[in-house]
Motif scaffolding. Structure first.
Motif, PDB file in Angstrom:
ATOM      1  N   HIS A 188       0.812  -1.216   0.000  1.00  0.00           N
ATOM      2  CA  HIS A 188       0.000   0.000   0.000  1.00  0.00           C
ATOM      3  C   HIS A 188       0.849   1.272   0.000  1.00  0.00           C
ATOM      4  O   HIS A 188       0.575   2.210  -0.759  1.00  0.00           O
ATOM      5  CB  HIS A 188      -0.934   0.024   1.216  1.00  0.00           C
ATOM      6  CG  HIS A 188      -1.973  -1.048   1.207  1.00  0.00           C
ATOM      7  ND1 HIS A 188      -2.321  -1.735   0.074  1.00  0.00           N
ATOM      8  CD2 HIS A 188      -2.760  -1.543   2.209  1.00  0.00           C
ATOM      9  CE1 HIS A 188      -3.278  -2.615   0.349  1.00  0.00           C
ATOM     10  NE2 HIS A 188      -3.546  -2.521   1.669  1.00  0.00           N
ATOM     11  N   ARG A 192       0.844   4.116  -2.976  1.00  0.00           N
ATOM     12  CA  ARG A 192       0.297   5.444  -2.716  1.00  0.00           C
ATOM     13  C   ARG A 192       1.350   6.530  -2.872  1.00  0.00           C
ATOM     14  O   ARG A 192       1.028   7.648  -3.304  1.00  0.00           O
ATOM     15  CB  ARG A 192      -0.348   5.471  -1.337  1.00  0.00           C
ATOM     16  CG  ARG A 192      -1.628   4.638  -1.302  1.00  0.00           C
ATOM     17  CD  ARG A 192      -2.128   4.341   0.089  1.00  0.00           C
ATOM     18  NE  ARG A 192      -3.224   3.371   0.039  1.00  0.00           N
ATOM     19  CZ  ARG A 192      -3.745   2.783   1.114  1.00  0.00           C
ATOM     20  NH1 ARG A 192      -3.268   3.062   2.330  1.00  0.00           N
ATOM     21  NH2 ARG A 192      -4.739   1.920   0.988  1.00  0.00           N
ATOM     22  N   ASP A 232      -8.328   4.213  -3.787  1.00  0.00           N
ATOM     23  CA  ASP A 232      -7.444   3.259  -3.121  1.00  0.00           C
ATOM     24  C   ASP A 232      -7.662   3.305  -1.611  1.00  0.00           C
ATOM     25  O   ASP A 232      -7.817   2.265  -0.939  1.00  0.00           O
ATOM     26  CB  ASP A 232      -5.996   3.598  -3.472  1.00  0.00           C
ATOM     27  CG  ASP A 232      -5.010   2.530  -3.009  1.00  0.00           C
ATOM     28  OD1 ASP A 232      -5.448   1.519  -2.422  1.00  0.00           O
ATOM     29  OD2 ASP A 232      -3.804   2.702  -3.224  1.00  0.00           O
ATOM     30  N   LEU A 233      -7.689   4.508  -1.047  1.00  0.00           N
ATOM     31  CA  LEU A 233      -7.918   4.665   0.389  1.00  0.00           C
ATOM     32  C   LEU A 233      -9.304   4.163   0.786  1.00  0.00           C
ATOM     33  O   LEU A 233      -9.479   3.504   1.814  1.00  0.00           O
ATOM     34  CB  LEU A 233      -7.765   6.140   0.784  1.00  0.00           C
ATOM     35  CG  LEU A 233      -6.369   6.751   0.619  1.00  0.00           C
ATOM     36  CD1 LEU A 233      -6.423   8.257   0.833  1.00  0.00           C
ATOM     37  CD2 LEU A 233      -5.384   6.114   1.587  1.00  0.00           C
ATOM     38  N   TYR A 234     -10.292   4.471  -0.051  1.00  0.00           N
ATOM     39  CA  TYR A 234     -11.685   4.120   0.250  1.00  0.00           C
ATOM     40  C   TYR A 234     -11.893   2.603   0.284  1.00  0.00           C
ATOM     41  O   TYR A 234     -12.634   2.084   1.120  1.00  0.00           O
ATOM     42  CB  TYR A 234     -12.590   4.752  -0.809  1.00  0.00           C
ATOM     43  CG  TYR A 234     -14.073   4.542  -0.580  1.00  0.00           C
ATOM     44  CD1 TYR A 234     -14.765   5.319   0.338  1.00  0.00           C
ATOM     45  CD2 TYR A 234     -14.785   3.575  -1.295  1.00  0.00           C
ATOM     46  CE1 TYR A 234     -16.124   5.139   0.543  1.00  0.00           C
ATOM     47  CE2 TYR A 234     -16.136   3.386  -1.097  1.00  0.00           C
ATOM     48  CZ  TYR A 234     -16.809   4.171  -0.171  1.00  0.00           C
ATOM     49  OH  TYR A 234     -18.152   3.979   0.036  1.00  0.00           O
ATOM     50  N   ASN A 236      -9.638   0.199   0.780  1.00  0.00           N
ATOM     51  CA  ASN A 236      -8.702  -0.620   1.555  1.00  0.00           C
ATOM     52  C   ASN A 236      -8.752  -0.352   3.048  1.00  0.00           C
ATOM     53  O   ASN A 236      -7.728  -0.406   3.743  1.00  0.00           O
ATOM     54  CB  ASN A 236      -7.283  -0.426   1.022  1.00  0.00           C
ATOM     55  CG  ASN A 236      -7.072  -1.140  -0.297  1.00  0.00           C
ATOM     56  OD1 ASN A 236      -6.983  -2.362  -0.350  1.00  0.00           O
ATOM     57  ND2 ASN A 236      -7.012  -0.376  -1.394  1.00  0.00           N
ATOM     58  N   HIS A 238      -9.263   2.307   4.934  1.00  0.00           N
ATOM     59  CA  HIS A 238      -8.647   3.479   5.552  1.00  0.00           C
ATOM     60  C   HIS A 238      -9.580   4.071   6.602  1.00  0.00           C
ATOM     61  O   HIS A 238     -10.798   4.116   6.414  1.00  0.00           O
ATOM     62  CB  HIS A 238      -8.331   4.523   4.489  1.00  0.00           C
ATOM     63  CG  HIS A 238      -7.715   5.775   5.035  1.00  0.00           C
ATOM     64  ND1 HIS A 238      -6.383   5.862   5.379  1.00  0.00           N
ATOM     65  CD2 HIS A 238      -8.248   6.989   5.311  1.00  0.00           C
ATOM     66  CE1 HIS A 238      -6.123   7.068   5.833  1.00  0.00           C
ATOM     67  NE2 HIS A 238      -7.237   7.777   5.797  1.00  0.00           N
ATOM     68  N   TYR A 282     -11.541  13.791   0.322  1.00  0.00           N
ATOM     69  CA  TYR A 282     -11.176  12.822   1.355  1.00  0.00           C
ATOM     70  C   TYR A 282     -12.105  12.934   2.570  1.00  0.00           C
ATOM     71  O   TYR A 282     -12.623  11.934   3.079  1.00  0.00           O
ATOM     72  CB  TYR A 282      -9.722  13.058   1.758  1.00  0.00           C
ATOM     73  CG  TYR A 282      -9.264  12.298   2.976  1.00  0.00           C
ATOM     74  CD1 TYR A 282      -8.772  10.996   2.877  1.00  0.00           C
ATOM     75  CD2 TYR A 282      -9.306  12.881   4.239  1.00  0.00           C
ATOM     76  CE1 TYR A 282      -8.350  10.299   3.993  1.00  0.00           C
ATOM     77  CE2 TYR A 282      -8.881  12.196   5.364  1.00  0.00           C
ATOM     78  CZ  TYR A 282      -8.399  10.904   5.243  1.00  0.00           C
ATOM     79  OH  TYR A 282      -7.997  10.220   6.360  1.00  0.00           O
TER      80      TYR A 282
END
Length: 377
Positions: A188, A192, A232-234, A236, A238, A282
């Motif tokens: 990750h 990122r 990606d954050l959403y 995985n 986060h 975000y």
């Protein structure tokens, strides 16, 4: 009465074929279309068509209004987010592979009919009402219909001005499956960091090529990469590390204040604005208060209709304002408010009709198969 209104506008809810509706994304679409229509184009058209350019004379106010164009940049971020989701999920243990055939067909059948309809409406109006030459305009219609006007004519479409951004979107749609190879990187942090570097590098490129034509994808990749990073954050797991109340106030302040950050004359302010747009996106994704606010029914309904509104709003506001200019003009702040309300009402009503008749039916998965089967019957 409230229940009746709620039930009525619910009929205009965007239809999702994948079954993973994210209401706050429609809330962000509302913000984007608000910036473009209400913040930028509405005052510009009122100023030009009804006040002969005398309403807005302050350079700072003009710059603030022009910053509403970043609503389009926000749309690019949303596209990067939405299109990255299935490619991220297919890498997960329970994920299913993405069919590129279905991916491209879905983009074509979902977006092409409303786009072509808007192009034809504008073309007919330009020829029949504005008196422009059919033969001179026809090549521009052809180039716009295949998303190549920016490249062929080195300028925005003379048939439908807003088509320039849709051409950029289509270029991203074509390349998105290949750009999403980055999600093959399993670590990750490394993945990122690479995305952040791509955002920064493409952001610098965007600034130095801001006024260059043709308008093509490389000048806007920073926004699409931003959406991919947020996706990606959403996906995985986060978790927001900020205090909920603080992040709610911060997100609201950013969303309200972004148009006042003038990014056109300084690369540092441009990069600051890019950072703030990412921060706002975000916080909407991960703060419960902002998520709830952006999921309000009216906001999400209008946000879900943003494609139809975006396609038609300049046509509608230009036509209505020119009709109003032939009547006795109202002056002062009261006149501005009246004209603003009339123009926005016209945009919302006519765009809703277009949405209901043309765009919403195309949101249904494989709608074209049902159409052909009915013809056979």
């Amino acid at each position: 009465m409230t229940t009746y209104f709620s039930n009525f506008i619910e009929k205009f809810r965007r239809i999702t074929s994948a079954g993973n509706y994210i209401p706050e994304i429609d809330g962000l679409r509302f913000v984007a279309i608000f910036w473009v229509v209400v913040w930028m184009h509405l005052p510009a058209i009122i100023n030009t068509n009804l006040f002969n350019g005398k309403l807005i004379t302050n350079p700072y106010i003009s710059a603030v209004i022009l910053e509403g164009g970043h609503g389009v940049s926000f749309f690019f971020m949303i596209s990067g987010f939405i299109l990255a989701l299935p490619f991220i999920k297919e890498r997960m243990p329970s994920g299913s592979p993405v069919s590129l055939k279905k991916y491209y067909l879905r983009r074509l059948t979902r977006l092409e009919p409303p786009y072509l309809a808007a192009l034809l409406i504008s073309f007919v109006l330009l020829v029949l009402v504005k008196g422009q030459s059919f033969t001179d305009l026809l090549p521009h219609l052809g180039a716009s219909s295949v998303y190549l006007h920016n490249i062929i004519f080195n300028n925005h479409s003379t048939v439908l001005g807003v088509a320039w951004s849709l051409e950029v979107e289509v270029q991203f749609y074509v390349l998105a499956p290949f750009l999403c190879f980055i999600f093959l990187i399993k670590i990750h942090v490394i993945r990122r960091i690479i995305l952040v570097l791509l955002i920064l590098l493409s952001g610098v490129y965007a600034w130095y090529n801001l006024w260059q034509l043709p308008t093509i994808l490389p000048g806007f990749l920073c926004y699409f990469f931003s959406g991919m990073l947020l996706a990606d954050l959403y996906c995985n797991g986060h978790q927001l590390k900020l205090n909920n109340r603080v992040s709610l106030v911060t997100g609201a302040c950013i969303l309200l204040g972004l148009p006042f950050v003038i990014s056109l004359h300084s690369i540092w302010f441009f990069l600051l604005k890019l950072f703030l747009m990412n921060a706002a996106f975000y916080l909407v994704l991960f703060n419960a208060g902002l998520k709830k606010l952006m999921s309000h029914q009216v906001i999400t309904i209008i946000g879900g209709m943003c494609y139809s509104i975006y396609l038609l709003h300049l046509l509608i506001m230009s036509g209505v304002s020119q009709a109003l200019a032939k009547m006795p003009l109202l002056h002062g702040a009261g006149g501005v408010v009246v004209y603003g309300v009339l123009l926005l009402a016209a945009v919302l009503i006519l765009s809703a009709c277009f949405y209901k008749l043309i765009e919403q039916p195309c949101m249904k998965k494989e709608w074209y198969k049902k159409l052909f089967s009915k013809k056979r019957e």
